[in-house]
Write a protein that holds these residues in place. Structure first.
Motif, mmCIF file in Angstrom:
data_model
loop_
_atom_site.group_PDB
_atom_site.id
_atom_site.type_symbol
_atom_site.label_atom_id
_atom_site.label_comp_id
_atom_site.label_asym_id
_atom_site.label_seq_id
_atom_site.Cartn_x
_atom_site.Cartn_y
_atom_site.Cartn_z
ATOM 1 N N ILE A 383 21.827 -24.027 8.677
ATOM 2 C CA ILE A 383 20.932 -24.120 9.828
ATOM 3 C C ILE A 383 20.384 -22.745 10.210
ATOM 4 O O ILE A 383 19.214 -22.622 10.609
ATOM 5 C CB ILE A 383 21.651 -24.787 11.009
ATOM 6 N N GLU A 384 21.194 -21.683 10.106
ATOM 7 C CA GLU A 384 20.689 -20.326 10.348
ATOM 8 C C GLU A 384 19.534 -20.011 9.393
ATOM 9 O O GLU A 384 18.493 -19.477 9.810
ATOM 10 C CB GLU A 384 21.813 -19.304 10.148
ATOM 11 N N LEU A 385 19.699 -20.359 8.127
ATOM 12 C CA LEU A 385 18.662 -20.061 7.135
ATOM 13 C C LEU A 385 17.486 -21.029 7.239
ATOM 14 O O LEU A 385 16.354 -20.669 6.905
ATOM 15 C CB LEU A 385 19.263 -20.071 5.735
ATOM 16 N N LEU A 386 17.739 -22.251 7.708
ATOM 17 C CA LEU A 386 16.624 -23.167 7.945
ATOM 18 C C LEU A 386 15.784 -22.659 9.119
ATOM 19 O O LEU A 386 14.546 -22.763 9.108
ATOM 20 C CB LEU A 386 17.140 -24.572 8.225
ATOM 21 N N LYS A 387 16.423 -22.094 10.118
ATOM 22 C CA LYS A 387 15.685 -21.473 11.229
ATOM 23 C C LYS A 387 14.850 -20.300 10.703
ATOM 24 O O LYS A 387 13.687 -20.125 11.113
ATOM 25 C CB LYS A 387 16.636 -20.987 12.314
ATOM 26 N N ALA A 388 15.426 -19.522 9.787
ATOM 27 C CA ALA A 388 14.668 -18.413 9.206
ATOM 28 C C ALA A 388 13.425 -18.925 8.486
ATOM 29 O O ALA A 388 12.334 -18.332 8.591
ATOM 30 C CB ALA A 388 15.554 -17.616 8.248
ATOM 31 N N GLU A 389 13.571 -20.030 7.756
ATOM 32 C CA GLU A 389 12.418 -20.651 7.102
ATOM 33 C C GLU A 389 11.389 -21.096 8.138
ATOM 34 O O GLU A 389 10.181 -20.883 7.964
ATOM 35 C CB GLU A 389 12.889 -21.846 6.273
ATOM 36 N N ALA A 390 11.883 -21.708 9.218
ATOM 37 C CA ALA A 390 10.977 -22.169 10.267
ATOM 38 C C ALA A 390 10.228 -21.001 10.900
ATOM 39 O O ALA A 390 9.029 -21.102 11.196
ATOM 40 C CB ALA A 390 11.760 -22.936 11.328
ATOM 41 N N LEU A 391 10.906 -19.880 11.107
ATOM 42 C CA LEU A 391 10.255 -18.717 11.705
ATOM 43 C C LEU A 391 9.159 -18.153 10.800
ATOM 44 O O LEU A 391 8.173 -17.586 11.292
ATOM 45 C CB LEU A 391 11.293 -17.636 12.012
ATOM 46 N N CYS A 392 9.317 -18.317 9.494
ATOM 47 C CA CYS A 392 8.279 -17.866 8.555
ATOM 48 C C CYS A 392 7.098 -18.828 8.503
ATOM 49 O O CYS A 392 5.962 -18.410 8.260
ATOM 50 C CB CYS A 392 8.859 -17.727 7.151
ATOM 51 N N ALA A 393 7.358 -20.124 8.721
ATOM 52 C CA ALA A 393 6.343 -21.147 8.471
ATOM 53 C C ALA A 393 5.742 -21.742 9.731
ATOM 54 O O ALA A 393 4.751 -22.481 9.644
ATOM 55 C CB ALA A 393 6.949 -22.264 7.617
ATOM 56 N N LYS A 394 6.290 -21.454 10.888
ATOM 57 C CA LYS A 394 5.790 -22.085 12.114
ATOM 58 C C LYS A 394 4.449 -21.493 12.530
ATOM 59 O O LYS A 394 3.953 -20.544 11.930
ATOM 60 C CB LYS A 394 6.823 -21.983 13.227
ATOM 61 N N SER A 395 3.874 -22.043 13.583
ATOM 62 C CA SER A 395 2.513 -21.687 13.983
ATOM 63 C C SER A 395 2.361 -20.211 14.337
ATOM 64 O O SER A 395 1.309 -19.615 14.107
ATOM 65 C CB SER A 395 2.081 -22.552 15.179
ATOM 66 N N ALA A 396 3.411 -19.602 14.884
ATOM 67 C CA ALA A 396 3.383 -18.165 15.197
ATOM 68 C C ALA A 396 4.566 -17.523 14.479
ATOM 69 O O ALA A 396 5.667 -17.429 15.033
ATOM 70 C CB ALA A 396 3.471 -17.935 16.699
ATOM 71 N N PRO A 397 4.395 -17.074 13.226
ATOM 72 C CA PRO A 397 5.517 -16.571 12.428
ATOM 73 C C PRO A 397 6.218 -15.373 13.081
ATOM 74 O O PRO A 397 5.590 -14.562 13.763
ATOM 75 C CB PRO A 397 4.860 -16.165 11.101
ATOM 76 N N ASP A 398 7.519 -15.310 12.857
ATOM 77 C CA ASP A 398 8.332 -14.181 13.321
ATOM 78 C C ASP A 398 9.169 -13.723 12.131
ATOM 79 O O ASP A 398 10.343 -14.084 12.007
ATOM 80 C CB ASP A 398 9.210 -14.618 14.498
ATOM 81 N N TYR A 399 8.552 -12.934 11.269
ATOM 82 C CA TYR A 399 9.208 -12.546 10.021
ATOM 83 C C TYR A 399 10.400 -11.614 10.261
ATOM 84 O O TYR A 399 11.393 -11.661 9.522
ATOM 85 C CB TYR A 399 8.200 -11.875 9.092
ATOM 86 N N GLY A 400 10.324 -10.790 11.281
ATOM 87 C CA GLY A 400 11.422 -9.869 11.549
ATOM 88 C C GLY A 400 12.708 -10.583 11.904
ATOM 89 O O GLY A 400 13.785 -10.263 11.381
ATOM 90 N N THR A 401 12.616 -11.569 12.796
ATOM 91 C CA THR A 401 13.812 -12.331 13.173
ATOM 92 C C THR A 401 14.310 -13.156 11.997
ATOM 93 O O THR A 401 15.528 -13.319 11.809
ATOM 94 C CB THR A 401 13.520 -13.234 14.376
ATOM 95 N N ALA A 402 13.384 -13.680 11.197
ATOM 96 C CA ALA A 402 13.787 -14.446 10.006
ATOM 97 C C ALA A 402 14.626 -13.579 9.078
ATOM 98 O O ALA A 402 15.683 -14.004 8.590
ATOM 99 C CB ALA A 402 12.560 -14.975 9.285
ATOM 100 N N LEU A 403 14.186 -12.344 8.840
ATOM 101 C CA LEU A 403 14.936 -11.459 7.959
ATOM 102 C C LEU A 403 16.287 -11.090 8.565
ATOM 103 O O LEU A 403 17.289 -10.982 7.842
ATOM 104 C CB LEU A 403 14.128 -10.195 7.666
ATOM 105 N N SER A 404 16.340 -10.940 9.879
ATOM 106 C CA SER A 404 17.621 -10.626 10.518
ATOM 107 C C SER A 404 18.618 -11.768 10.350
ATOM 108 O O SER A 404 19.826 -11.530 10.212
ATOM 109 C CB SER A 404 17.405 -10.303 12.000
ATOM 110 N N LEU A 405 18.142 -13.007 10.347
ATOM 111 C CA LEU A 405 19.025 -14.152 10.125
ATOM 112 C C LEU A 405 19.552 -14.156 8.691
ATOM 113 O O LEU A 405 20.730 -14.481 8.447
ATOM 114 C CB LEU A 405 18.291 -15.452 10.431
ATOM 115 N N VAL A 406 18.703 -13.820 7.745
ATOM 116 C CA VAL A 406 19.153 -13.694 6.352
ATOM 117 C C VAL A 406 20.272 -12.669 6.274
ATOM 118 O O VAL A 406 21.330 -12.905 5.663
ATOM 119 C CB VAL A 406 17.985 -13.292 5.433
ATOM 120 N N ASN A 407 20.081 -11.525 6.889
ATOM 121 C CA ASN A 407 21.080 -10.460 6.810
ATOM 122 C C ASN A 407 22.338 -10.787 7.601
ATOM 123 O O ASN A 407 23.432 -10.302 7.267
ATOM 124 C CB ASN A 407 20.467 -9.139 7.268
ATOM 125 N N LYS A 408 22.223 -11.620 8.627
ATOM 126 C CA LYS A 408 23.403 -12.088 9.350
ATOM 127 C C LYS A 408 24.301 -12.903 8.424
ATOM 128 O O LYS A 408 25.532 -12.715 8.390
ATOM 129 C CB LYS A 408 22.981 -12.926 10.549
#
Length: 500
Positions: A383-408
């Motif tokens: 679910i953490e990584l699915l959220k990261a995917e969502a942050l990359c693909a949603k209407s207003a991407p947040d790539y920085g937070t997505a990468l932080s979830l990967v590193n978490k």
């Protein structure tokens, strides 16, 4: 004897079952009929427990959970059995004699086991809803309502889950919600996937309202649905339909609940023993009564493990070394160090995934070994990584937070942080991390389908861009399903391609 609908009745005939009702009344529901049961909370509990049992049967038929989600994903190079080889190479229209009811390819093209589970969910919803509050535990109406709603919530969850799985496999599928005798005379055509998943979202949403958060003191934690499991299901449904804003919201409901935590690097393999602190939902099969023969040909242990865990010397499903080497470049990563062995048999060397090595002798008899690993469906890292995917693909991407979830997640697995990646390239990083984290956990094929939908880059050797656009990743229905159902149609891509 009461059949629930035409889909169940005719396909049960093909599979040599006497009737839907007879099958549904096997363990944990015994011989009593509907007229004499559904009187007590124990009856409601047994009825809902049957929903999970039937999902387990559906997933274990021809190793379906892993056949659909992993064998087709590129994780494996070869499969010894000819039918599983056809699955791996996406030759899903290959002819199979209708009398070969044991054949994995035929069984994987038949949705009957999932509709059997749906029928039990419908049955549970109908009868439990009609039961008086006084049948349930509680000192007052409010507490009795909570008890009753728990069982209704589980039935809504299992129905939504079964339909989600079927939509990922076949796309459009018949939508059956009723639990009445009149369905025996009906033939069901396919309902649009959008409509079916709209219903699944409605059911899963009801489950979030009826179910409580995880109770860590419960012996059933993780193996029966709670509110977190329902939100995890919603997150995956929303991701599948490309609604990443709602996917992100559902992921947050799981992550922020405080009910789950990532396993440490030292205890990473405990995930696969079942019911870990990271687990959100699993299919229980870690006791003898739920287990499978570890050496049987059509089981996960029998296909992927070798000695000393089973009697094989080379796996029946051979992992693609190049995929493992490409995914796991950090040699300190516990997912590589603890999740795989590098073995040799004669001149053959291979990787063996050892996530599912809870194999035990029965009564000390080394000639009868059973596999006791639960099927881990949803867990926090997913679910953490699915959220990261969502942050990359949603209407207003947040790539920085997505990468932080990967590193978490990587930090929890003793792997170094990813750096030097930004913008749209983070999506590929997220997908790669899901590949590492969820290897042989039933996710990879569907992760790659979602990735190709987003970035339009070819992900499968056996699906060209044109074939992908035409929906080759949806399975065909087996010809036996059409024998007595004139309303049923073949999966669009596979029309004229399924050989009888």
């Amino acid at each position: 004897m009461k059949a629930k609908n035409k889909i169940l009745y005719m396909t049960m005939v093909v599979l040599l079952f006497a009737s839907c009702k007879k099958f549904l009344d096997q363990t944990p529901v015994s011989t009593p009929t509907d007229q004499t049961t559904w009187k007590t909370e124990g009856d409601a509990n047994a009825g809902v427990a049957a929903c999970y049992s039937l999902l387990r049967s559906a997933f274990n038929s021809s190793i379906a959970y892993y056949s659909y989600g992993d064998l087709t994903s590129g994780e494996f190079l070869t499969a010894e059995d000819a039918s599983f080889s056809n699955v791996l190479n996406m030759r899903w229209g290959t002819a199979v004699q209708s009398s070969f009811t044991y054949d994995p390819l035929l069984k994987l093209r038949i949705y009957t086991p999932f509709y059997t589970a749906v029928a039990q969910s419908n049955r549970s919803l109908a009868y439990i809803d009609a039961m008086p509050l006084t049948a349930f535990t509680g000192d007052n109406t409010a507490s009795q309502t909570v008890s009753k709603n728990k069982y209704l919530g589980e039935a809504y969850f299992t129905r939504a889950f079964a339909y989600f799985i079927m939509c990922r496999v076949w796309g459009d599928v018949p939508l059956v919600l009723e639990n009445t005798d009149e369905t025996v005379s009906k033939q069901y055509g396919r309902t649009s996937q959008a409509t079916v998943l709209k219903q699944a979202i409605a059911d899963a949403t009801k489950a979030t309202q009826y179910l409580n958060l995880r109770d860590n003191s419960s012996a059933d934690r993780g193996v029966r649905a709670d509110r977190g499991a329902a939100f995890a299901l919603l997150a995956h449904i929303y991701a599948w339909i490309g609604d990443y804003d709602n996917c992100n919201t559902a992921c947050d409901a799981v992550i922020n609940s405080g009910s789950y935590s990532l396993m440490s690097a030292a205890n990473f393999m405990d995930i696969y023993k079942g019911q870990s602190q990271e687990s959100i939902f699993e299919i229980a099969q870690n006791n003898i009564s739920e287990s499978s023969d570890a050496n049987a040909y059509y089981t996960l242990a029998g296909s992927t493990l070798t000695a000393p865990y089973t009697k094989r010397t080379v796996p029946a499903w051979v992992i693609d070394d190049s995929k493992v080497n490409a995914l796991y470049t950090d040699t300190n990563d516990v997912r590589l160090k603890k999740g795989f062995l590098r073995l040799s048999s004669g001149t053959t060397s291979f990787y063996e995934c050892i996530k599912y090595v809870n194999v035990q002798n029965v009564n000390g008899n080394a000639n009868y070994q059973v596999s006791l690993n639960n099927i881990v469906i949803f867990r926090l890292a997913d679910i953490e990584l699915l959220k990261a995917e969502a942050l990359c693909a949603k209407s207003a991407p947040d790539y920085g937070t997505a990468l932080s979830l990967v590193n978490k997640v990587r930090a929890a697995r003793n792997a170094a942080s990813v750096t030097g990646v930004a913008g749209a390239d983070v999506l590929q990083t997220v997908s790669d991390e899901r590949g590492r984290e969820l290897f042989l956990e039933g996710h990879r094929f569907y992760d790659l389908v979602r990735l190709e939908r987003i970035n339009h880059l070819q992900q499968f050797d056996n699906i060209s861009p044109g074939e992908f656009a035409a929906g080759k990743y949806y399975w065909p229905l087996d010809p036996t399903l059409f024998i007595n159902n004139s309303q049923l149609t073949q999966t669009a891509f596979w029309v004229g391609k399924v050989m009888n």
